[in-house]
Design an enzyme around this catalytic site. Structure first.
Site, PDB file in Angstrom:
ATOM      1  N   GLY A  75      42.632  14.698   7.235  1.00  0.00           N
ATOM      2  CA  GLY A  75      42.601  15.350   8.549  1.00  0.00           C
ATOM      3  C   GLY A  75      43.937  15.249   9.262  1.00  0.00           C
ATOM      4  O   GLY A  75      44.755  14.369   8.959  1.00  0.00           O
ATOM      5  N   SER A 130      41.597   7.092  11.896  1.00  0.00           N
ATOM      6  CA  SER A 130      41.696   5.628  11.895  1.00  0.00           C
ATOM      7  C   SER A 130      40.452   5.011  12.506  1.00  0.00           C
ATOM      8  O   SER A 130      39.954   3.982  12.054  1.00  0.00           O
ATOM      9  CB  SER A 130      42.919   5.170  12.690  1.00  0.00           C
ATOM     10  OG  SER A 130      44.075   5.591  12.021  1.00  0.00           O
ATOM     11  N   ASP A 133      45.157   8.356  23.782  1.00  0.00           N
ATOM     12  CA  ASP A 133      44.734   7.053  23.294  1.00  0.00           C
ATOM     13  C   ASP A 133      45.750   6.502  22.297  1.00  0.00           C
ATOM     14  O   ASP A 133      46.179   5.350  22.382  1.00  0.00           O
ATOM     15  CB  ASP A 133      43.359   7.205  22.617  1.00  0.00           C
ATOM     16  CG  ASP A 133      42.678   5.867  22.432  1.00  0.00           C
ATOM     17  OD1 ASP A 133      43.049   4.937  23.179  1.00  0.00           O
ATOM     18  OD2 ASP A 133      41.803   5.751  21.571  1.00  0.00           O
ATOM     19  N   ARG A 178      22.729 -10.985  28.307  1.00  0.00           N
ATOM     20  CA  ARG A 178      21.522 -11.736  27.994  1.00  0.00           C
ATOM     21  C   ARG A 178      20.559 -11.598  29.166  1.00  0.00           C
ATOM     22  O   ARG A 178      20.948 -11.184  30.252  1.00  0.00           O
ATOM     23  CB  ARG A 178      21.851 -13.218  27.773  1.00  0.00           C
ATOM     24  CG  ARG A 178      22.634 -13.474  26.499  1.00  0.00           C
ATOM     25  CD  ARG A 178      22.973 -14.939  26.363  1.00  0.00           C
ATOM     26  NE  ARG A 178      21.768 -15.762  26.231  1.00  0.00           N
ATOM     27  CZ  ARG A 178      21.787 -17.088  26.198  1.00  0.00           C
ATOM     28  NH1 ARG A 178      22.934 -17.741  26.308  1.00  0.00           N
ATOM     29  NH2 ARG A 178      20.668 -17.770  26.072  1.00  0.00           N
ATOM     30  N   HIS A 179      19.327 -11.957  28.958  1.00  0.00           N
ATOM     31  CA  HIS A 179      18.374 -12.017  30.059  1.00  0.00           C
ATOM     32  C   HIS A 179      18.832 -13.095  31.042  1.00  0.00           C
ATOM     33  O   HIS A 179      19.618 -13.981  30.680  1.00  0.00           O
ATOM     34  CB  HIS A 179      16.983 -12.355  29.523  1.00  0.00           C
ATOM     35  CG  HIS A 179      16.984 -13.584  28.665  1.00  0.00           C
ATOM     36  ND1 HIS A 179      16.956 -14.855  29.190  1.00  0.00           N
ATOM     37  CD2 HIS A 179      17.073 -13.723  27.328  1.00  0.00           C
ATOM     38  CE1 HIS A 179      17.012 -15.732  28.212  1.00  0.00           C
ATOM     39  NE2 HIS A 179      17.084 -15.076  27.060  1.00  0.00           N
ATOM     40  N   ASN A 204      14.712 -21.899  29.080  1.00  0.00           N
ATOM     41  CA  ASN A 204      16.122 -22.310  29.099  1.00  0.00           C
ATOM     42  C   ASN A 204      16.277 -23.616  29.889  1.00  0.00           C
ATOM     43  O   ASN A 204      17.018 -24.507  29.486  1.00  0.00           O
ATOM     44  CB  ASN A 204      17.010 -21.235  29.758  1.00  0.00           C
ATOM     45  CG  ASN A 204      17.192 -20.004  28.878  1.00  0.00           C
ATOM     46  OD1 ASN A 204      17.386 -18.910  29.384  1.00  0.00           O
ATOM     47  ND2 ASN A 204      17.123 -20.178  27.568  1.00  0.00           N
ATOM     48  N   ARG A 210      11.308 -11.709  29.557  1.00  0.00           N
ATOM     49  CA  ARG A 210      12.515 -12.101  30.278  1.00  0.00           C
ATOM     50  C   ARG A 210      13.589 -11.021  30.300  1.00  0.00           C
ATOM     51  O   ARG A 210      14.372 -10.955  31.242  1.00  0.00           O
ATOM     52  CB  ARG A 210      13.064 -13.423  29.722  1.00  0.00           C
ATOM     53  CG  ARG A 210      13.277 -13.504  28.215  1.00  0.00           C
ATOM     54  CD  ARG A 210      13.507 -14.995  27.839  1.00  0.00           C
ATOM     55  NE  ARG A 210      13.870 -15.227  26.453  1.00  0.00           N
ATOM     56  CZ  ARG A 210      13.001 -15.301  25.441  1.00  0.00           C
ATOM     57  NH1 ARG A 210      11.706 -15.094  25.670  1.00  0.00           N
ATOM     58  NH2 ARG A 210      13.410 -15.566  24.209  1.00  0.00           N
ATOM     59  N   GLU A 270      14.164 -11.628  20.310  1.00  0.00           N
ATOM     60  CA  GLU A 270      14.957 -12.775  19.860  1.00  0.00           C
ATOM     61  C   GLU A 270      14.615 -13.173  18.420  1.00  0.00           C
ATOM     62  O   GLU A 270      13.500 -12.940  17.952  1.00  0.00           O
ATOM     63  CB  GLU A 270      14.711 -13.965  20.810  1.00  0.00           C
ATOM     64  CG  GLU A 270      15.472 -15.250  20.493  1.00  0.00           C
ATOM     65  CD  GLU A 270      16.997 -15.114  20.460  1.00  0.00           C
ATOM     66  OE1 GLU A 270      17.509 -14.171  19.839  1.00  0.00           O
ATOM     67  OE2 GLU A 270      17.678 -15.982  21.057  1.00  0.00           O
ATOM     68  N   LYS A 285      24.175 -21.567   8.893  1.00  0.00           N
ATOM     69  CA  LYS A 285      23.343 -21.038   9.972  1.00  0.00           C
ATOM     70  C   LYS A 285      23.023 -19.560   9.765  1.00  0.00           C
ATOM     71  O   LYS A 285      21.962 -19.088  10.153  1.00  0.00           O
ATOM     72  CB  LYS A 285      24.059 -21.243  11.313  1.00  0.00           C
ATOM     73  CG  LYS A 285      23.147 -21.070  12.523  1.00  0.00           C
ATOM     74  CD  LYS A 285      23.876 -21.462  13.806  1.00  0.00           C
ATOM     75  CE  LYS A 285      23.004 -21.240  15.030  1.00  0.00           C
ATOM     76  NZ  LYS A 285      23.744 -21.467  16.274  1.00  0.00           N
ATOM     77  N   HIS A 336      18.835 -10.982  23.773  1.00  0.00           N
ATOM     78  CA  HIS A 336      18.780 -12.440  23.628  1.00  0.00           C
ATOM     79  C   HIS A 336      20.005 -12.969  22.893  1.00  0.00           C
ATOM     80  O   HIS A 336      20.711 -12.219  22.235  1.00  0.00           O
ATOM     81  CB  HIS A 336      17.513 -12.822  22.875  1.00  0.00           C
ATOM     82  CG  HIS A 336      16.278 -12.227  23.480  1.00  0.00           C
ATOM     83  ND1 HIS A 336      15.489 -12.908  24.353  1.00  0.00           N
ATOM     84  CD2 HIS A 336      15.746 -10.986  23.373  1.00  0.00           C
ATOM     85  CE1 HIS A 336      14.495 -12.122  24.749  1.00  0.00           C
ATOM     86  NE2 HIS A 336      14.632 -10.952  24.158  1.00  0.00           N
ATOM     87  N   VAL A 376      20.463 -12.190  18.984  1.00  0.00           N
ATOM     88  CA  VAL A 376      20.594 -10.748  18.772  1.00  0.00           C
ATOM     89  C   VAL A 376      21.939 -10.271  19.308  1.00  0.00           C
ATOM     90  O   VAL A 376      22.652  -9.486  18.672  1.00  0.00           O
ATOM     91  CB  VAL A 376      19.434 -10.007  19.474  1.00  0.00           C
ATOM     92  CG1 VAL A 376      19.619  -8.505  19.400  1.00  0.00           C
ATOM     93  CG2 VAL A 376      18.106 -10.423  18.860  1.00  0.00           C
ATOM     94  N   LEU A 377      22.297 -10.794  20.482  1.00  0.00           N
ATOM     95  CA  LEU A 377      23.564 -10.410  21.079  1.00  0.00           C
ATOM     96  C   LEU A 377      24.743 -10.855  20.214  1.00  0.00           C
ATOM     97  O   LEU A 377      25.723 -10.133  20.054  1.00  0.00           O
ATOM     98  CB  LEU A 377      23.652 -11.024  22.465  1.00  0.00           C
ATOM     99  CG  LEU A 377      24.411 -10.182  23.476  1.00  0.00           C
ATOM    100  CD1 LEU A 377      23.730 -10.239  24.813  1.00  0.00           C
ATOM    101  CD2 LEU A 377      25.826 -10.666  23.598  1.00  0.00           C
TER     102      LEU A 377
END
Lengths: 550, 447
Positions: free
Chosen positions: B27, B34, B150, B237-238, B244, B289, B311, B340, B376, B379-380
């Protein structure tokens, strides 16, 4: 819980509209609402997924372009993902309207048809569309596949407008073929079994059929409507043109699926791996084949080779190439070695590893009940989704197998899959559209090779008996998590249509009523069994649709 | 080859096998090549498929750091020679990388002539590498100009130069390319036999030709979901939840009073960050939440709930504190610290599982415009890792503080991140690898 009783109640309940056997491709059955689909990741209150709203997929294309095959395959895949999908074949409505033996007027598809023909056409269309709306509005349907020719651009525009009025998005899928060879092959495979062509040379019959189509539907405009969402599939997937006005995840997913679909004839075989040197409960040791297992591998290969040669000879066609897939587990790899020696291409795929038994490995049923009493209870309630500690559920397995399913669609050669019973269950369930309730209990005895023949309208399954095996290696997987599924579902001895050899054979789950007549029963003792048994004949079941014009 | 398949076995849901693919961009400049290349790499990496971009411009810059437009004139033999040498070096490096375990190499250059494309194809095929051409074709002047703006502010070619002059020079460079540019395929050319994807006018129209295998279809599928219209993604997040406060994980509790205060402040925080009144689409999980956190947002924001944003399911550990987990399942606690990303809670999920279930979300985010996701911690982390290219060993340990709005803006050369603090105190829900079994204050390198 008495399984026989349950089956009867289920069979007689008014909502029970499933076919009676997992032998039969259930793709056209009405699914039970509460069931999650095999690879469904989540569910919603509305029953609709991916925030996609309601969609009408409108097929476009002349007959013999593989439309029905595309519809059915797409429905199979979408339902596997949990999207509620139903196909509406306009041909069914036309047949219902003109009655048995009736035909539509000569000018039915002509742009300048007579007023009577137009009225008839509109009547048929109206009934079909009413059913589509009713299903989308009142039965939580998400994707309605509208299978018809839809040859004219102006007709397609007004169709899109009408659906929009009902808050339904449209996606057109055109199958466009200008490759003569593909056309002839399609016509030969699915269109010429009607009495009109009896005794005729298949190639001539196919040509004649295509000529008739051109006479009958003289006007066809390929899609070029820039304001509509459409996918044009050219020459059975060698090229796609995609006009995307306002579409979403689901339609991209459909394109993704279609890029892996083809309409060439081929067959899929399922076979078990041989027995190993370790006791069958071992999972982590990944044991090699025993002498007995090696003997099985040779017999299985012999039987399959003989069967394929026979079939090719019957059809008067050359033998198609065969690919062999195994998991990366040693016993499946070694079972395939015989084929490797004969020069077949063998591929190992890690996704096809057997279900992980986790903490239940090497535990007897009694031990499992003792240690994990609570888990056993949970498993009873939902054997498909429940996961023992550190183990995989069938649902995990189905999600893990998704790339295999797309590759399975993509494969053009005949395909032999040698895998653990748990993997065969899930793959079989995809091809034959079994419910999640049945999957954990499908049975694949070692003395049978399953053959699945894809057909446009529905898939066909055959069982090929492997003669001369020792009965001790025949039963279903003892190396599976051996708990409550089996307790629940193994029918009391002798109940599942008589097991002369004391061997549980057949693929029925036992929760469903016995196999409908004529579809083969797993009854005969091993020695007397014919080499091959047709479980269903897709062709017979759809004889009235074969000669279809839309 | 063995290395590659080892790295990608089990669970990730993507088939790689022994195929090696070179994705060849095609292109004119300022068509988002890019951008597409970067995105594809990030996506594949996120799914644990080794992928790498080879930018011919970077190779050329070794020889000619800041050339003017006439360097790109096809009649400039010196320029032509250098550009050819750069392409050869990039392809050679890519092939070497594929041999050492890479799976998808992405060749980022204009590849604007049939001749050049044939050379790339022949070279790759000679090394057993499949080629997928991806052309981005765009005639929308506004979009091209947005890209030019840009690029001139972010490209190393124009670093430290007067922006007006840079823009002018860049437009001239594009003109040089336009003279020789040939679109891929069509007119019964040899290229009709190539495997290619042609994206026209930001995927309004797409042509897919001769897809050879599953991995190619997967890449094509992803690229069709991309667009290059400017937009941002807001993540939060919530608000602080009752669990918590107790240091418990999972559950489905409501907000603490401080979490409630965050929910009330969120609309203002979002407005500040967005800068104007344009509406955002808001996605939450199905847990109380996140829904409670989003409930004061303006009513003209469209809100959707996704089960896939729930979550990470901690199975038998749901509702426990880290100390309780350590006491009851000491082996699990240690195993989770060890790896983990791959650790799956008993009866629950691993980060890898979460990535698989988030794939539809990522596809949907890619095709959406401005969007706010309220979800959560775990996930975040996964979503953030996708945009910011964090690897699997680090992303599960990342600190994502409560009561903070994160704004991500994808650009051609990476994603720009901004943070907006609500200045409402909250507990920390972060703990370091191998540390004590309780939440602690994050260290500076935990992001």
């Amino acid at each position: 819980m008495d399984t026989l009783l349950t089956a009867e109640i289920a069979a007689n309940a008014p909502r029970y509209r499933r076919k009676s056997s997992t032998f039969i491709d259930a793709i056209h059955d009405v699914p039970e609402d509460q069931d999650m689909a095999p690879a469904q990741l989540y569910s919603t209150m509305s029953g609709r997924l991916f925030h996609s709203g309601r969609i009408a997929i409108v097929m476009v294309g002349l007959p013999a372009r593989g439309k029905t095959h595309i519809c059915v395959s797409m429905a199979r895949y979408l339902q596997w993902l949990g999207v509620k999908t139903r196909i509406f074949h306009l041909g069914d409505y036309r047949r219902a309207t003109v009655g048995p033996g009736g035909t539509v007027p000569e000018d039915y598809f002509f742009p300048n048809a007579s007023p009577q023909s137009i009225i008839l056409r509109q009547k048929i269309l109206k009934k079909c569309r009413e059913d589509i709306y009713a299903w989308l509005n009142h039965e939580n349907g998400q994707v309605a596949i509208y299978d018809a020719v839809n040859p004219i651009a102006s007709g397609r525009r007004s169709l899109a407008k009408e659906f929009a009025k009902h808050d339904v998005q449209t996606l057109f899928i055109e199958s466009f073929v200008d490759d003569e060879r593909i056309l002839l092959e399609n016509a030969r495979n699915v269109k010429i079994s009607s009495p009109d062509f009896a005794g005729m040379d298949p190639d001539r019959a196919a040509e004649l059929y295509l000529k008739r189509i051109t006479m009958k539907i003289p006007m066809f405009e390929t899609m070029d409507e820039k304001e509509l969402n459409f996918i044009k599939m050219i020459n059975a997937g060698s090229k796609f043109f995609y006009n995307n006005v306002s579409f979403n995840y689901l339609s991209h997913r459909i394109v993704f699926y279609l890029t892996n679909l083809h309409i060439k004839a081929r067959t899929t075989f399922f076979a078990r791996a041989g027995t190993t040197t370790e006791d069958e409960e071992s999972y982590k040791s990944d044991a090699p084949l025993s002498e007995q297992g090696k003997a099985y591998a040779r017999k299985m290969a012999e039987t399959l080779t003989k069967h394929r040669e026979q079939e090719a000879a019957e059809q008067g066609k050359p033998l198609r190439p065969l690919s062999v897939w195994t998991s990366t587990r040693r016993k499946t790899v070694q079972t395939a070695e015989v084929f490797g020696e004969k020069g077949y291409k063998i591929r190992q795929r890690s996704q096809m590893s057997q279900i992980n038994p986790g903490a239940c490995e090497r535990l007897s049923e009694r031990m499992i009940r003792q240690i994990y009493a609570e888990e056993v209870e949970k498993h009873d309630l939902d054997p498909y989704h429940h996961r023992y500690p550190r183990a995989e559920s069938y649902h995990d397995l189905a999600v893990r197998l998704e790339p295999i399913i797309l590759e399975l669609e993509r494969e053009q050669n005949d395909l032999l899959i040698i895998a653990h019973e748990s993997v065969l269950r899930v793959l079989y369930a995809y091809l034959m559209h079994c419910s999640t309730m049945d999957i954990p209990t499908l049975k694949f005895p070692r003395d049978e090779i399953i053959e699945i023949i894809p057909a446009a309208y529905q898939n066909e399954a055959k069982r090929i008996h492997i003669p001369g095996l020792e009965s001790s290696i025949v039963p279903g997987s003892p190396d599976d998590i051996k708990i409550p599924v089996t307790v629940q579902s193994i029918p009391p001895s002798g109940q599942a249509s008589g097991e002369a050899s004391g061997v549980t054979s057949g693929i029925t789950s036992g929760q469903l009523s016995p196999i409908a007549g004529g579809l083969g029963s797993p009854a005969e003792p091993a020695t007397e069994r014919p080499p091959e048994k047709v479980i269903n004949k897709a062709k017979d079941m759809v004889a009235d649709k074969v000669d279809d014009e839309d | 080859m063995i290395m590659a398949s080892k790295a990608i076995t089990n669970g990730i849901g993507v088939q790689v096998e022994d195929t090696k693919i070179c994705v060849v961009m095609v292109g004119l400049p300022a068509r988002g090549k890019s951008f597409i290349a970067q995105k594809a790499q990030r996506y594949l990496q996120w799914l644990s498929i080794p992928a790498q971009v080879f930018n011919v411009g970077n190779y050329r810059r070794n020889d000619a750091p800041q050339p003017t437009a006439d360097f790109f004139d096809m009649n400039n033999t010196e320029g032509e020679r250098k550009r050819r040498a750069a392409a050869e070096a990039a392809v050679a490096d890519m092939l070497a990388w594929l041999r050492s375990g890479g799976v998808v190499g992405i060749l980022d250059a204009t590849n604007s002539t049939k001749e050049r494309r044939k050379w790339v194809l022949d070279t790759c095929n000679a090394h057993g590498v499949e080629v997928l051409f991806v052309e981005s074709k765009c005639d929308d002047e506004d979009l091209i100009m947005a890209n030019v703006r840009d690029v001139k502010t972010t490209s190393p070619d124009y670093k430290g130069q007067d922006p007006e002059k840079a823009a002018q020079d860049f437009r001239n460079r594009i003109k040089m390319y336009e003279k020789i540019y040939e679109t891929i395929g069509g007119d019964d050319s040899e290229e009709d036999q190539y495997t290619y994807l042609k994206l026209m006018d930001v995927s309004k129209q797409v042509i897919i030709n001769r897809i050879q295998d599953y991995l190619q279809s997967r890449v094509v599928y992803y690229l069709m979901n991309l667009h290059i219209r400017p937009r941002s993604i807001w993540l939060s997040r919530h608000g602080e939840s009752m669990y918590n406060l107790d240091g418990r994980i999972g559950g489905d509790t409501l907000l603490s009073p401080r979490g409630e205060a965050y929910a009330r402040k969120l609309p203002e925080l979002v407005r500040q960050s967005v800068g104007d009144d344009r509406p955002l689409t808001v996605w939450t999980s199905t847990l109380k939440r996140t829904i409670a956190t989003s409930r004061f947002l303006p009513s003209h924001y469209n809100q959707l709930q996704w089960k896939a944003l729930d979550e990470l399911d901690s199975g038998v550990c749901d509702g426990l504190t880290y100390q309780e987990i350590k006491d009851r399942y000491p082996d699990d606690f240690a195993a989770r610290d060890e790896d983990k990303y791959n650790y799956r809670y008993r009866g629950g999920e691993s980060y890898r599982d979460v990535v698989i279930r988030l794939e539809p979300i990522i596809m949907e985010v890619e095709r959406s415009e401005d969007i706010l996701i309220v979800t959560h911690q775990a996930v975040l982390r996964c979503i953030y890792a996708y945009f910011m290219k964090k690897d699997h060993t680090r992303s599960p340990w990342m600190n994502v503080p409560l009561h903070t709005l994160i704004k991500l803006t994808p650009k051609a050369y990476g994603t720009v991140e901004e943070r907006w603090e609500a200045n409402i105190p909250a507990v920390s829900t972060w703990r370091a690898k191998g540390s004590t079994a309780k939440h602690e204050n994050p260290t500076p390198d935990s992001l």
